[in-house]
Scaffold this motif. Structure first.
Motif, PDB file in Angstrom:
ATOM      1  N   VAL A  27       2.478  10.831 -16.233  1.00 47.05           N
ATOM      2  CA  VAL A  27       3.036   9.541 -15.834  1.00 47.05           C
ATOM      3  C   VAL A  27       3.191   9.436 -14.328  1.00 47.05           C
ATOM      4  O   VAL A  27       3.661   8.420 -13.818  1.00 47.05           O
ATOM      5  N   ASP A  28       2.792  10.476 -13.619  1.00 46.15           N
ATOM      6  CA  ASP A  28       3.069  10.540 -12.181  1.00 46.15           C
ATOM      7  C   ASP A  28       1.931   9.911 -11.382  1.00 46.15           C
ATOM      8  O   ASP A  28       1.229  10.582 -10.633  1.00 46.15           O
ATOM      9  N   PHE A  29       1.728   8.584 -11.576  1.00 42.76           N
ATOM     10  CA  PHE A  29       0.696   7.879 -10.814  1.00 42.76           C
ATOM     11  C   PHE A  29       1.022   6.394 -10.838  1.00 42.76           C
ATOM     12  O   PHE A  29       1.279   5.824 -11.905  1.00 42.76           O
ATOM     13  N   THR A  30       0.988   5.744  -9.697  1.00 39.51           N
ATOM     14  CA  THR A  30       1.240   4.298  -9.595  1.00 39.51           C
ATOM     15  C   THR A  30       0.111   3.650  -8.815  1.00 39.51           C
ATOM     16  O   THR A  30      -0.075   3.950  -7.637  1.00 39.51           O
ATOM     17  N   PRO A  31      -0.691   2.792  -9.441  1.00 35.75           N
ATOM     18  CA  PRO A  31      -1.764   2.102  -8.702  1.00 35.75           C
ATOM     19  C   PRO A  31      -1.181   1.185  -7.630  1.00 35.75           C
ATOM     20  O   PRO A  31      -0.093   0.619  -7.785  1.00 35.75           O
ATOM     21  N   THR A  32      -1.910   1.034  -6.552  1.00 33.92           N
ATOM     22  CA  THR A  32      -1.519   0.078  -5.504  1.00 33.92           C
ATOM     23  C   THR A  32      -2.203  -1.271  -5.700  1.00 33.92           C
ATOM     24  O   THR A  32      -1.694  -2.290  -5.214  1.00 33.92           O
ATOM     25  N   ASP A  34      -5.060  -3.554  -8.641  1.00 38.03           N
ATOM     26  CA  ASP A  34      -5.889  -3.486  -9.843  1.00 38.03           C
ATOM     27  C   ASP A  34      -7.356  -3.384  -9.414  1.00 38.03           C
ATOM     28  O   ASP A  34      -7.671  -3.360  -8.212  1.00 38.03           O
ATOM     29  N   ARG A  65      -5.301   3.011  -4.544  1.00 40.31           N
ATOM     30  CA  ARG A  65      -5.010   3.800  -5.744  1.00 40.31           C
ATOM     31  C   ARG A  65      -5.231   2.885  -6.942  1.00 40.31           C
ATOM     32  O   ARG A  65      -4.593   1.825  -7.055  1.00 40.31           O
ATOM     33  N   GLY A 118      -6.280   8.163 -12.927  1.00 45.32           N
ATOM     34  CA  GLY A 118      -5.879   7.522 -11.691  1.00 45.32           C
ATOM     35  C   GLY A 118      -6.728   8.067 -10.559  1.00 45.32           C
ATOM     36  O   GLY A 118      -7.040   9.264 -10.523  1.00 45.32           O
ATOM     37  N   ARG A 120      -7.309   8.072  -6.261  1.00 46.94           N
ATOM     38  CA  ARG A 120      -6.985   7.716  -4.876  1.00 46.94           C
ATOM     39  C   ARG A 120      -8.230   7.916  -4.040  1.00 46.94           C
ATOM     40  O   ARG A 120      -8.911   8.946  -4.152  1.00 46.94           O
TER      41      ARG A 120
END
Length: 515
Positions: A27-32, A34, A65, A118, A120
């Protein structure tokens, strides 16, 4: 490879990932942005840096990201190209061993179609012109244990598409766009009503007495109070109470439930729009209905081809339905029900009122012995006329016998001020000049109660609470109901209601196997 072996192979890879120190469910990923946002970042960068690199190498744009599901993998030695998808978008990712490192590239070799990752990296455009993210880091978010549908053909079995909608959507961007169209239509309906000053409300789904339509209800038991309650079959009677309470324009878009069979046009659970306007009548509702349909078509825009290609026409009001052109340009045609029967069946039903059962027999129309002339006339119309009305047509003035909530016509009390909008042979909307005479309303409810006692389980219940409400004085009003699912079917060229419901009701498998 058999499906069971594929599943075991993916389970084995989870162990290999764990040995690398890579969690399979992260769960350790947050897109910047879409995926479409990544494309926009690239376009903005290219607009600000119009001169390509002098050595022909691709220019790296800003870092992003992004996250998506892996739908294509091409390993090429020390590099790999992936295609990831999210909603309607698809984007290429380029990974190189020298940029992401040995551990990350070992993860790439353990990826399968359907995994969610995810990324980067920097946006760029390949020599072939494809927008791409040049990855500097990859994060495995979900290891899929089941294979997605084959990408270019999707699910071919219609039954599986209905029962496992997640697979249907996963395998087809076109299907995801198709169901997104439903949301566009509903937003348009709300926007049109809001612009006209209608207040959106919510009314009970569980009701002590179901009313507002001729339908068999679903019944359930309220354990705490030891009483039966019903899933609503319509929204009408509670919205009318709000007119009594002082609101002038109200509407609700919500689920209703009717205990009936399955067909291409019927699902026991479906979505209705009902709207009521004080100091209006069925002519006012006709204008509103036309605006709602036209605005929804315009909101969807020109109709794409069945393959998802460019539309053959740039006019959203000229659409195709089953390969036949359908024109939604206002004003829609209006015609009285009795006149349509006269045109199609060769006799004047008003002049022949007392001989309608005889005419029904001549036409091969089945009617029940309990039917009065009004119900017989409706059967003749529904069985011999309605299916042939292709262009949008407001069919006016239904028999009072089959319209217990509508105001009678002043010039002929056998008929009421009611219309249905018929398009391509389908009923799309139903509207009345609402009956606000509590004495007449009680008489009609009592007649419906007698029919229910005689065995008609679709007849209205006698609703004393509603009668008490309109005895307080309900202003003259127009009311409208639109089948949202049928409207979406019409505007998306869908042959079955199951094609516009994400999760339609289906017969149990054991029942199908017995059949």
């Amino acid at each position: 490879m058999p499906a069971d072996d594929l599943f075991l192979e993916r389970r084995r890879k989870i162990g290999e990932l764990a040995a690398l120190g890579v969690p399979s469910y992260n769960v350790d990923f947050t897109p910047t942005v879409d995926l479409d946002g990544a494309r926009r970042r690239l376009a903005e960068f290219e607009a600000s840096e119009p001169t390509p690199a002098h050595d022909g190498a691709a220019s790296l744009g800003p870092e992003v990201r992004v996250a998506g599901r892996v739908m294509q993998i091409r390993l090429q030695g020390r590099s790999c190209f992936l295609h990831i998808e999210a909603e309607e978008e698809r984007l290429q990712v380029w990974l190189r061993l020298d940029l992401v490192g040995e551990r990350a590239f070992a993860l790439v070799r353990l990826l399968d179609l359907g995994d969610i990752i995810g990324i980067r990296g920097n946006v760029m455009r390949t020599r072939r012109g494809e927008p791409t993210v040049a990855a500097s880091e990859i994060t495995l978010l979900v290891k899929a244990l089941q294979s997605p549908p084959e990408k270019y053909h999707g699910l071919q079995d219609q039954e599986t598409r209905y029962r496992k909608r997640h697979l249907d959507l996963l395998g087809s961007v076109a299907q995801r766009r198709h169901f997104a169209a439903r949301s566009t239509v509903i937003r348009s309906l709300r926007r049109t009503l809001d612009a006209r000053g209608f207040l959106e409300v919510e009314t009970p789904i569980l009701q002590p007495i179901p009313g507002g339509a001729h339908a068999r209800p679903f019944v359930t038991h309220w354990n705490a109070l030891h009483t039966d309650v019903y899933l609503r079959i319509a929204i009408e009677l509670h919205l009318k109470r709000l007119l009594v309470g002082g609101y002038r324009r109200v509407f609700e878009i919500g689920r209703v439930f009717r205990n009936e069979g399955l067909s291409t046009r019927h699902n026991p659970e479906f979505t209705m729009l009902e709207a009521y306007q004080a100091y209006s009548d069925y002519h006012g509702m006709r204008e509103l209905t036309e605006a709602l349909v036209v605005d929804a078509a315009a909101a969807l825009g020109p109709q794409a081809t069945s393959e998802g290609g460019s539309p053959p026409c740039d006019d959203p009001l000229r659409r195709s339905l089953g390969g036949r052109e359908l024109v939604l340009t206002p004003p829609f045609r209006t015609a009285r029900l009795a006149d349509l029967v006269a045109e199609t069946c060769g006799f004047d039903p008003v002049a022949e009122w007392d001989r309608l059962t005889e005419h029904a027999g001549r036409l091969g129309v089945e009617v029940q012995a309990s039917h009065g002339p009004g119900a017989v006339l409706l059967e003749i119309y529904e069985q011999r006329v309605e299916a042939h009305l292709w262009d949008p047509t407001f069919v006016l003035d239904y028999p009072a016998e089959v319209s217990p909530l509508a105001r009678r016509r002043r010039d002929d009390s056998r008929f009421v001020e009611r219309f249905e909008l018929i398009i391509a042979g389908r009923e799309l909307a139903n509207a009345f000049s609402e009956l606000n005479d509590p004495i007449d309303q009680r008489d009609r409810f009592e007649e419906q109660a007698r029919r229910r006692a005689a065995g008609d389980d679709e007849a209205f219940f006698l609703d004393e609470d509603f009668l008490e409400a309109i005895e307080m004085g309900m202003p003259p009003a127009g009311g409208l109901g639109i089948g949202v699912d049928r409207l979406v079917m019409l505007l998306t060229d869908s042959a079955s209601i199951r094609d516009v419901l994400l999760f339609p009701m289906l017969r149990p498998r054991h029942r199908e196997e017995e059949d």
